[in-house]
Each structure stands twice: as C-alpha cells, then as structure tokens.
Design a protein around this motif. Structure first.
Motif, PDB file in Angstrom:
ATOM      1  N   ILE A   3      -9.959  11.970  13.484  1.00  0.00           N
ATOM      2  CA  ILE A   3      -8.664  11.839  14.157  1.00  0.00           C
ATOM      3  C   ILE A   3      -8.688  10.522  14.919  1.00  0.00           C
ATOM      4  CG2 ILE A   3      -7.095  12.853  15.842  1.00  0.00           C
ATOM      5  CD1 ILE A   3      -8.318  15.550  15.097  1.00  0.00           C
ATOM      6  N   LYS A   4      -7.802   9.601  14.521  1.00  0.00           N
ATOM      7  CA  LYS A   4      -7.841   8.239  15.028  1.00  0.00           C
ATOM      8  C   LYS A   4      -6.489   7.827  15.579  1.00  0.00           C
ATOM      9  CE  LYS A   4     -12.006   6.760  13.792  1.00  0.00           C
ATOM     10  NZ  LYS A   4     -12.938   6.165  14.731  1.00  0.00           N
ATOM     11  N   ASN A   5      -6.511   6.807  16.435  1.00  0.00           N
ATOM     12  CA  ASN A   5      -5.267   6.236  16.935  1.00  0.00           C
ATOM     13  C   ASN A   5      -4.644   5.294  15.917  1.00  0.00           C
ATOM     14  OD1 ASN A   5      -5.405   7.508  19.426  1.00  0.00           O
ATOM     15  ND2 ASN A   5      -6.704   5.921  20.281  1.00  0.00           N
ATOM     16  N   SER A   6      -5.486   4.607  15.144  1.00  0.00           N
ATOM     17  CA  SER A   6      -4.977   3.667  14.152  1.00  0.00           C
ATOM     18  C   SER A   6      -5.630   3.963  12.814  1.00  0.00           C
ATOM     19  CB  SER A   6      -5.289   2.229  14.582  1.00  0.00           C
ATOM     20  OG  SER A   6      -4.890   1.343  13.574  1.00  0.00           O
ATOM     21  N   LEU A   7      -4.806   4.122  11.792  1.00  0.00           N
ATOM     22  CA  LEU A   7      -5.328   4.443  10.458  1.00  0.00           C
ATOM     23  C   LEU A   7      -5.465   3.217   9.576  1.00  0.00           C
ATOM     24  CD1 LEU A   7      -3.290   7.655   9.640  1.00  0.00           C
ATOM     25  CD2 LEU A   7      -5.568   7.491  10.592  1.00  0.00           C
ATOM     26  N   LYS A   8      -5.041   2.064  10.067  1.00  0.00           N
ATOM     27  CA  LYS A   8      -4.998   0.879   9.222  1.00  0.00           C
ATOM     28  C   LYS A   8      -6.374   0.482   8.692  1.00  0.00           C
ATOM     29  CE  LYS A   8      -1.984  -2.949   9.442  1.00  0.00           C
ATOM     30  NZ  LYS A   8      -1.299  -3.926  10.266  1.00  0.00           N
ATOM     31  N   ASN A  17      -7.212   5.089  -1.172  1.00  0.00           N
ATOM     32  CA  ASN A  17      -6.688   5.748   0.022  1.00  0.00           C
ATOM     33  C   ASN A  17      -5.173   5.619   0.106  1.00  0.00           C
ATOM     34  OD1 ASN A  17      -9.216   6.469   0.841  1.00  0.00           O
ATOM     35  ND2 ASN A  17      -9.349   5.054   2.524  1.00  0.00           N
ATOM     36  N   ARG A  18      -4.539   6.695   0.534  1.00  0.00           N
ATOM     37  CA  ARG A  18      -3.086   6.712   0.696  1.00  0.00           C
ATOM     38  C   ARG A  18      -2.747   7.222   2.085  1.00  0.00           C
ATOM     39  NH1 ARG A  18      -3.184   4.141  -3.169  1.00  0.00           N
ATOM     40  NH2 ARG A  18      -2.804   4.690  -5.326  1.00  0.00           N
ATOM     41  N   VAL A  19      -1.660   6.689   2.650  1.00  0.00           N
ATOM     42  CA  VAL A  19      -1.136   7.203   3.912  1.00  0.00           C
ATOM     43  C   VAL A  19       0.027   8.130   3.580  1.00  0.00           C
ATOM     44  CG1 VAL A  19      -0.068   6.627   6.107  1.00  0.00           C
ATOM     45  CG2 VAL A  19      -1.826   5.165   5.181  1.00  0.00           C
ATOM     46  N   VAL A  20      -0.031   9.374   4.090  1.00  0.00           N
ATOM     47  CA  VAL A  20       0.962  10.387   3.778  1.00  0.00           C
ATOM     48  C   VAL A  20       1.469  10.975   5.082  1.00  0.00           C
ATOM     49  CG1 VAL A  20       1.368  12.546   2.558  1.00  0.00           C
ATOM     50  CG2 VAL A  20      -0.264  10.920   1.645  1.00  0.00           C
ATOM     51  N   ARG A  21       2.788  11.192   5.167  1.00  0.00           N
ATOM     52  CA  ARG A  21       3.383  11.866   6.329  1.00  0.00           C
ATOM     53  C   ARG A  21       3.591  13.326   5.997  1.00  0.00           C
ATOM     54  NH1 ARG A  21       6.258   8.843  10.766  1.00  0.00           N
ATOM     55  NH2 ARG A  21       6.464  10.910  11.615  1.00  0.00           N
ATOM     56  N   TYR A  27      -1.494  11.125   7.674  1.00  0.00           N
ATOM     57  CA  TYR A  27      -2.787  11.472   7.099  1.00  0.00           C
ATOM     58  C   TYR A  27      -3.232  10.377   6.153  1.00  0.00           C
ATOM     59  CZ  TYR A  27      -2.138  16.303   8.650  1.00  0.00           C
ATOM     60  OH  TYR A  27      -1.941  17.426   9.408  1.00  0.00           O
ATOM     61  N   VAL A  28      -4.532  10.156   6.080  1.00  0.00           N
ATOM     62  CA  VAL A  28      -5.129   9.348   5.024  1.00  0.00           C
ATOM     63  C   VAL A  28      -5.801  10.322   4.082  1.00  0.00           C
ATOM     64  CG1 VAL A  28      -6.891   7.641   4.438  1.00  0.00           C
ATOM     65  CG2 VAL A  28      -5.492   7.321   6.454  1.00  0.00           C
ATOM     66  N   ILE A  29      -5.410  10.272   2.813  1.00  0.00           N
ATOM     67  CA  ILE A  29      -6.025  11.143   1.815  1.00  0.00           C
ATOM     68  C   ILE A  29      -6.510  10.301   0.649  1.00  0.00           C
ATOM     69  CG2 ILE A  29      -4.703  13.193   2.426  1.00  0.00           C
ATOM     70  CD1 ILE A  29      -2.982  12.600  -0.057  1.00  0.00           C
ATOM     71  N   ASN A  30      -7.473  10.846  -0.076  1.00  0.00           N
ATOM     72  CA  ASN A  30      -8.057  10.152  -1.210  1.00  0.00           C
ATOM     73  C   ASN A  30      -8.398  11.201  -2.262  1.00  0.00           C
ATOM     74  OD1 ASN A  30      -9.677   8.690  -2.996  1.00  0.00           O
ATOM     75  ND2 ASN A  30     -10.420   7.381  -1.370  1.00  0.00           N
ATOM     76  N   ALA A  38      -8.409  11.356   7.182  1.00  0.00           N
ATOM     77  CA  ALA A  38      -8.176  11.069   8.593  1.00  0.00           C
ATOM     78  C   ALA A  38      -6.774  11.527   8.956  1.00  0.00           C
ATOM     79  CB  ALA A  38      -8.325   9.585   8.883  1.00  0.00           C
ATOM     80  N   ARG A  39      -6.577  11.705  10.277  1.00  0.00           N
ATOM     81  CA  ARG A  39      -5.294  12.161  10.785  1.00  0.00           C
ATOM     82  C   ARG A  39      -4.932  11.361  12.011  1.00  0.00           C
ATOM     83  NH1 ARG A  39      -5.158  17.675  13.712  1.00  0.00           N
ATOM     84  NH2 ARG A  39      -4.545  16.474  15.512  1.00  0.00           N
TER      85      ARG A  39
END
Length: 41
Positions: A3-8, A17-21, A27-30, A38-39
């Motif tokens: 769980i992070k403040n920045s997913l970049k 890796n993909r960023v999904v809402r 979320y970062v999913i792979n 990550a969230r």
C-alpha cells in the motif's frame, strides 16, 4: 500487496503492470507476474 502513496515507480518495475481503478481505489496488477501488486487509497 503493498500500500503506497505513489504507484508511479511501481508501475515501471515490470512491462506488464497496469493501473486499474476499482471502487475508488487505484491498484497495480500484473497478469503474468502476480507478485507485482499494489494499492493506493
């Protein structure tokens, strides 16, 4: 799952890796390498 403040930075670690809402959270999913998760929020 991290769980992070920045997913970049986490998105750039693997090319699949993909960023999904979902439900107002980011979320970062792979699909190929499932250890990259990550969230945010």
């Amino acid at each position: 799952m991290k769980i992070k403040n920045s997913l970049k930075a986490l998105v750039k670690r693997h090319r699949d890796n993909r960023v999904v809402r979902r439900r107002g959270r980011l979320y970062v999913i792979n699909k190929t390498n499932r250890r990259f998760k990550a969230r945010q929020g």
